[in-house]
Write an enzyme that holds these catalytic residues in place. Structure first.
Site, PDB file in Angstrom:
ATOM      1  N   HIS A 121       0.862  -1.180   0.000  1.00  0.00           N
ATOM      2  CA  HIS A 121       0.000   0.000   0.000  1.00  0.00           C
ATOM      3  C   HIS A 121       0.901   1.234   0.000  1.00  0.00           C
ATOM      4  O   HIS A 121       2.026   1.197   0.486  1.00  0.00           O
ATOM      5  CB  HIS A 121      -0.874  -0.043   1.256  1.00  0.00           C
ATOM      6  CG  HIS A 121      -1.934   1.005   1.337  1.00  0.00           C
ATOM      7  ND1 HIS A 121      -1.668   2.308   1.732  1.00  0.00           N
ATOM      8  CD2 HIS A 121      -3.268   0.948   1.129  1.00  0.00           C
ATOM      9  CE1 HIS A 121      -2.793   2.996   1.750  1.00  0.00           C
ATOM     10  NE2 HIS A 121      -3.775   2.203   1.375  1.00  0.00           N
ATOM     11  N   ASP A 198       2.976  -4.188   8.050  1.00  0.00           N
ATOM     12  CA  ASP A 198       1.708  -3.492   7.825  1.00  0.00           C
ATOM     13  C   ASP A 198       0.607  -4.515   8.069  1.00  0.00           C
ATOM     14  O   ASP A 198       0.365  -5.397   7.243  1.00  0.00           O
ATOM     15  CB  ASP A 198       1.662  -2.952   6.397  1.00  0.00           C
ATOM     16  CG  ASP A 198       0.307  -2.345   6.033  1.00  0.00           C
ATOM     17  OD1 ASP A 198      -0.622  -2.400   6.856  1.00  0.00           O
ATOM     18  OD2 ASP A 198       0.181  -1.827   4.906  1.00  0.00           O
ATOM     19  N   GLN A 201      -4.654  -5.141   6.990  1.00  0.00           N
ATOM     20  CA  GLN A 201      -5.593  -6.106   6.424  1.00  0.00           C
ATOM     21  C   GLN A 201      -5.517  -7.458   7.132  1.00  0.00           C
ATOM     22  O   GLN A 201      -6.250  -8.381   6.763  1.00  0.00           O
ATOM     23  CB  GLN A 201      -5.322  -6.292   4.927  1.00  0.00           C
ATOM     24  CG  GLN A 201      -5.466  -5.031   4.100  1.00  0.00           C
ATOM     25  CD  GLN A 201      -6.894  -4.522   4.034  1.00  0.00           C
ATOM     26  OE1 GLN A 201      -7.845  -5.245   4.306  1.00  0.00           O
ATOM     27  NE2 GLN A 201      -7.054  -3.258   3.680  1.00  0.00           N
ATOM     28  N   LYS A 224     -10.881  -0.805  10.198  1.00  0.00           N
ATOM     29  CA  LYS A 224     -11.019  -1.997   9.359  1.00  0.00           C
ATOM     30  C   LYS A 224     -11.398  -3.231  10.170  1.00  0.00           C
ATOM     31  O   LYS A 224     -11.611  -4.306   9.609  1.00  0.00           O
ATOM     32  CB  LYS A 224      -9.705  -2.251   8.603  1.00  0.00           C
ATOM     33  CG  LYS A 224      -9.326  -1.147   7.623  1.00  0.00           C
ATOM     34  CD  LYS A 224      -8.036  -1.463   6.899  1.00  0.00           C
ATOM     35  CE  LYS A 224      -7.531  -0.296   6.083  1.00  0.00           C
ATOM     36  NZ  LYS A 224      -8.406   0.063   4.948  1.00  0.00           N
ATOM     37  N   CYS A 364      -4.718   2.510  -3.761  1.00  0.00           N
ATOM     38  CA  CYS A 364      -3.492   3.024  -3.132  1.00  0.00           C
ATOM     39  C   CYS A 364      -2.341   2.042  -3.306  1.00  0.00           C
ATOM     40  O   CYS A 364      -1.562   1.788  -2.372  1.00  0.00           O
ATOM     41  CB  CYS A 364      -3.711   3.321  -1.651  1.00  0.00           C
ATOM     42  SG  CYS A 364      -4.863   4.673  -1.349  1.00  0.00           S
TER      43      CYS A 364
END
Length: 409
Positions: A121, A198, A201, A224, A364
Site C-alpha cells: 500500500h 503493515d 488487512q 477496518k 493506493c
C-alpha cells in the site's frame, strides 16, 4: 454466533440502497460497526466525556480507566509483552510514518538498504522513499511470482547484510495474499535488519501474535476491524521504542519542561502527544471485545470459505480476470478483478445501482497496478457479516453489468 446473529449486530446492513437490499463488499476499505461499538462511543460522550491522565475528578478517572483499559485489550489481542509496547495512533499510516520518522531516519545511513515488496500500500512505500531520500539508504523491492505471492528464495536473495529494515504487508489489500511474515522476519533478523509489518488487512481477519511472528513493529487500524475511524495502533518492541525519539511534542508526552530543555514520559505515552483519541481507543476496545466474542479463528475460516465460493462462482463469468492466487487457501477474503473492457468505475457504478458496494480504482497501490498491467481494478472484500447470498448477488450483478455494456457497445 451464527451468521444471522452476527448480522443483527450491524444496524447499517438493514437498509436499502437504490431500492435494493444493501450488499456491503468493501470492508477492506473500512468495515461496518456493530452496535456494541456505537453504543460504547455514545456512552463515553453522554456519560463520562473528559480528558485523560490529567485530572483526579470522577469523570477524568473513568475516562482514563476506559482509555488505558482499551490499551490492555489491544495488548492481549496481539499478545504484546507489555502495554508499554502499545502506542495509539491515528491509524496504520501514522504508525508506519512514526517508525520511518523516528526509528529509520535516525538509524539508517548511506549504503544501508530498505526492503519492501511490490504489493505494498502507498502508506508502506512513501515513508521509506522519504527515508531513503533523506538518509541516502537504498530502497529495494521484493519481486512477485506469477500469482502475486512472494518467494522466500527471492526474499533470501534480496535481503543482505546491508539491509537494515524490511517492511512488508501481512495481507495484500489488492491480491488478498497472506505473506509468510514469520519466515521473512527470521530472514531479516539473520541479516541484522528490523522487521516492520503493515497489519491493516490482517488484524481484522487473522489471529495475530506479535511475539510468535517476532516482528519488531506492527501497525494496524481500528476502522477496518469493526472499530471507529481515526484510531490505530503501533506495536514496537520495548527496547527499540525506548531508544526512539518522539515525533510530536507538546502536552501529555512530557515529564518535565524547563526553559531550554524537556524530558519525556515513559513508554508508551512519550509517543502520544496532545489530547489522545479517547473515544476512538475506547471504541476500539469494544470492537476487540466483539471480535473475540465471535472468535478470530471462526472469522478467518468463514472468510476463507466465502473466498473459495466467490472464486468458484466468479470464475464462471466469461471475460472476467481475477488477480492473485487462484487457491482460496492462499488468500484472505479479498477478490480483485476486471471485467472484459468495462472500466472498473463503470462496474462499480452498475453494481451500486443493484445495491452492491465494491471498491474501484488503484487501491493506493499504483506500483502493483503497473505490475498487473492494469490502470485500475474492481475489488470485492468480505468480512464476518457477509454471506454466500451476498456473493450470489455480486455474481448476478456482474452478469448484468456485462450484458449492459455488451448492448451499449
Amino acid at each position: 454466533m451464527n451468521i444471522e446473529d452476527i448480522r443483527k449486530h450491524f444496524p447499517i446492513l438493514d437498509q436499502e440502497v437504490n431500492g435494493r437490499p444493501l450488499v456491503y463488499l468493501d470492508s477492506a476499505a473500512t468495515s461496518q460497526k456493530p452496535v456494541q461499538v456505537i453504543e460504547t462511543i455514545d456512552q463515553y460522550y453522554r456519560g463520562y466525556n473528559s480528558n485523560v491522565h490529567r485530572g483526579v475528578h470522577t469523570l477524568g478517572t473513568r475516562a482514563t480507566d476506559a482509555y488505558e483499559g482499551a490499551r490492555e485489550k489491544v495488548r492481549k489481542f496481539i499478545n504484546a509483552k507489555s502495554i508499554q509496547e502499545v502506542i495509539f495512533t491515528r491509524g496504520t499510516t501514522t504508525a508506519l510514518n512514526t517508525v520511518a520518522a523516528s526509528y529509520a531516519a535516525d538509524n539508517l545511513k548511506e549504503g544501508d538498504e530498505i526492503v519492501i515488496s511490490l504489493m505494498e500500500h502507498h502508506s508502506n512505500i512513501i515513508p521509506w522513499q522519504q527515508v531513503a531520500r533523506k538518509t541516502g539508504a537504498t530502497l529495494k523491492y521484493l519481486e512477485l511470482q506469477e500469482d502475486g505471492t512472494l518467494s522466500l528464495d527471492n526474499v533470501r536473495e534480496t535481503i543482505t547484510s546491508n539491509t537494515k529494515l524490511v517492511s512488508v504487508t501481512y495481507v495484500s489489500n489488492v491480491l488478498g495474499v497472506i505473506n509468510p511474515i514469520k519466515e521473512i522476519a527470521r530472514i531479516a533478523h539473520e541479516n541484522g535488519a528490523v522487521m516492520v509489518v503493515d497489519g491493516a488487512q490482517a488484524a481484522p481477519h487473522i489471529k495475530v501474535d506479535v511475539q510468535d511472528l517476532d516482528c519488531d513493529f506492527f501497525a494496524f487500524s481500528g476502522h477496518k476491524m469493526c472499530g471507529p475511524t481515526g484510531i490505530g495502533v503501533l506495536y514496537g518492541k520495548k527496547d527499540l521504542l525506548e531508544k526512539m525519539e518522539p515525533i510530536e511534542f507538546g502536552g501529555e508526552m512530557i515529564d518535565f519542561v524547563h526553559l531550554y530543555e524537556s524530558t519525556w514520559k515513559e513508554l508508551p505515552w512519550k509517543f502520544e502527544g496532545g489530547t489522545p483519541i479517547i473515544a476512538g481507543a475506547i471504541g476500539l476496545g469494544a470492537a476487540i471485545d466483539f471480535l473475540q466474542q465471535v472468535g478470530l479463528e471462526k472469522i478467518e475460516a468463514h472468510e476463507h470459505k466465502l473466498a473459495a465460493y466467490a472464486m468458484e462462482k466468479m470464475s464462471g463469468i466469461e471475460g472476467i480476470k481475477i488477480y492473485g492466487p487462484k487457491e482460496a487457501g492462499k488468500r484472505a477474503g479479498v477478490i480483485t478483478f476486471n471485467l472484459d473492457d468495462v472500466h472498473p468505475h463503470d462496474v462499480a457504478t452498475v453494481l451500486d445501482a443493484e445495491g452492491i458496494a465494491v471498491r474501484a480504482g488503484h487501491h493506493c497501490a499504483q506500483p502493483l497496478m503497473r505490475w498487473l498491467e492494469a490502470t485500475a481494478t474492481a475489488r470485492a472484500s468480505f468480512y464476518l457479516y457477509n454471506t454466500e447470498e451476498d456473493v450470489d448477488k455480486l455474481v448476478e450483478g456482474l452478469v448484468k453489468t456485462k450484458e449492459y455494456f455488451s448492448n451499449v457497445f
